[in-house]
Scaffold this motif. Structure first.
Motif, PDB file in Angstrom:
ATOM      1  N   GLU A  29       0.833  -1.206   0.000  1.00 49.35           N
ATOM      2  CA  GLU A  29       0.000   0.000   0.000  1.00 49.35           C
ATOM      3  C   GLU A  29       0.863   1.250   0.000  1.00 49.35           C
ATOM      4  OE1 GLU A  29      -3.196   0.179  -0.383  1.00 49.35           O
ATOM      5  OE2 GLU A  29      -3.438  -2.006  -0.452  1.00 49.35           O
ATOM      6  N   LYS A  32       2.177   1.688  -3.500  1.00 45.21           N
ATOM      7  CA  LYS A  32       1.092   2.129  -4.383  1.00 45.21           C
ATOM      8  C   LYS A  32       0.763   3.600  -4.177  1.00 45.21           C
ATOM      9  CE  LYS A  32      -1.430  -2.227  -5.072  1.00 45.21           C
ATOM     10  NZ  LYS A  32      -2.702  -2.945  -4.818  1.00 45.21           N
ATOM     11  N   SER A  36       1.225   5.062  -8.473  1.00 50.33           N
ATOM     12  CA  SER A  36      -0.166   4.658  -8.720  1.00 50.33           C
ATOM     13  C   SER A  36      -0.283   3.489  -9.692  1.00 50.33           C
ATOM     14  CB  SER A  36      -0.967   5.855  -9.252  1.00 50.33           C
ATOM     15  OG  SER A  36      -0.358   6.378 -10.426  1.00 50.33           O
ATOM     16  N   PHE A  38       1.669   0.936  -9.836  1.00 51.66           N
ATOM     17  CA  PHE A  38       2.271  -0.274  -9.274  1.00 51.66           C
ATOM     18  C   PHE A  38       1.181  -1.183  -8.699  1.00 51.66           C
ATOM     19  CE2 PHE A  38       4.659  -2.817  -6.223  1.00 51.66           C
ATOM     20  CZ  PHE A  38       5.829  -3.081  -6.925  1.00 51.66           C
ATOM     21  N   ASP A  39       1.151  -2.448  -9.142  1.00 55.66           N
ATOM     22  CA  ASP A  39       0.173  -3.406  -8.617  1.00 55.66           C
ATOM     23  C   ASP A  39       0.863  -4.749  -8.382  1.00 55.66           C
ATOM     24  OD1 ASP A  39       0.487  -4.559 -11.135  1.00 55.66           O
ATOM     25  OD2 ASP A  39      -1.299  -3.552 -11.944  1.00 55.66           O
TER      26      ASP A  39
END
Length: 230
Positions: A29, A32, A36, A38-39
């Motif tokens: 988290e 992220k 933004s 990045f997953d």
């Protein structure tokens, strides 16, 4: 063989690759929030992950303890540099003043049996010389006024010197207490990081085992297909 980090876009060795799916949720988290795009399908380098780990630890300490003081900043920095967090207060300190060194030596000697026995011999010798050798007509006849004056001066000087040494010992005790706090804090944080590393290793091992199982299943399917053709 190299891969491209989805954080910085730089290339790193394949051995440093860390999958986002293997990260703990709080770390993921945090990454992220700053990246933004990045997953869980992305990846980053281990050196980049260590930077976020350090930031996560700093944020954790700030939430738990408020603003970081010098000791806690030193702990975080030692984790980053992989260095010792505390020094031994009993080690010789070159910054001590002459007065502090003299106070330590005087207090060490004044609290020993050597001083007690030496001073007892001095008193008995003083009294013996004046009473028996000089027949109470010497430089300090009974009731030994000069001796009382000397004893009063010694006591008046020795008391503040001993207090100075006690203050020095109190400073050492405070330093030891601070060192214990920093060592305990660093141990707790390193245990947290160790849990993350172990989880990362276990997840990679599970992925490797699954991949091996898939390969074995493919091999068995090929063998079965060949047997059916025969």
């Amino acid at each position: 063989m190299k891969f491209k980090s989805d954080i910085s876009g730089k290339e790193f060795l394949q051995d440093e690759k860390v999958s986002a799916a293997s990260l703990r949720k709080p770390l993921l988290e945090m990454i992220k929030a700053e990246n933004s795009d990045f997953d869980e399908s992305c990846s980053l380098a281990l050196s980049e992950l260590n930077i976020y780990r350090e930031k996560y630890i700093s944020d954790f300490l700030s939430k738990e303890l408020g603003e970081l003081d010098e000791m806690e900043k030193k702990v975080v920095q030692s984790l980053k540099d992989n260095s010792l967090v505390a020094d031994n207060p009993d080690d010789e300190d070159n910054t001590l003043t002459v007065g502090q060194r003299v106070a330590d030596k005087v207090a060490s000697f004044g609290g020993s049996w050597t001083f007690i026995l030496s001073f007892l011999c001095f008193l008995l010798g003083w009294i013996g010389i004046n009473v028996f050798l000089l027949m109470n007509k010497g430089f300090d006849p009974y009731p030994f006024i000069l001796l009382n004056l000397i004893l009063s001066c010694v006591a008046a000087l020795q008391a503040p010197v001993i207090m100075m040494s006690q203050n020095r010992q109190g400073e050492k005790d405070r330093e030891k207490a601070q060192n214990d706090y920093m060592v305990n804090l660093k141990s707790e944080l390193e245990i947290r990081m160790l849990h993350e590393k172990i989880d990362h290793i276990i997840l990679h091992q599970e992925q490797a085992l699954l991949e091996i199982q898939r390969v074995q299943i493919d091999m068995m399917n090929d063998i079965l297909a060949k047997m059916k053709k025969k």
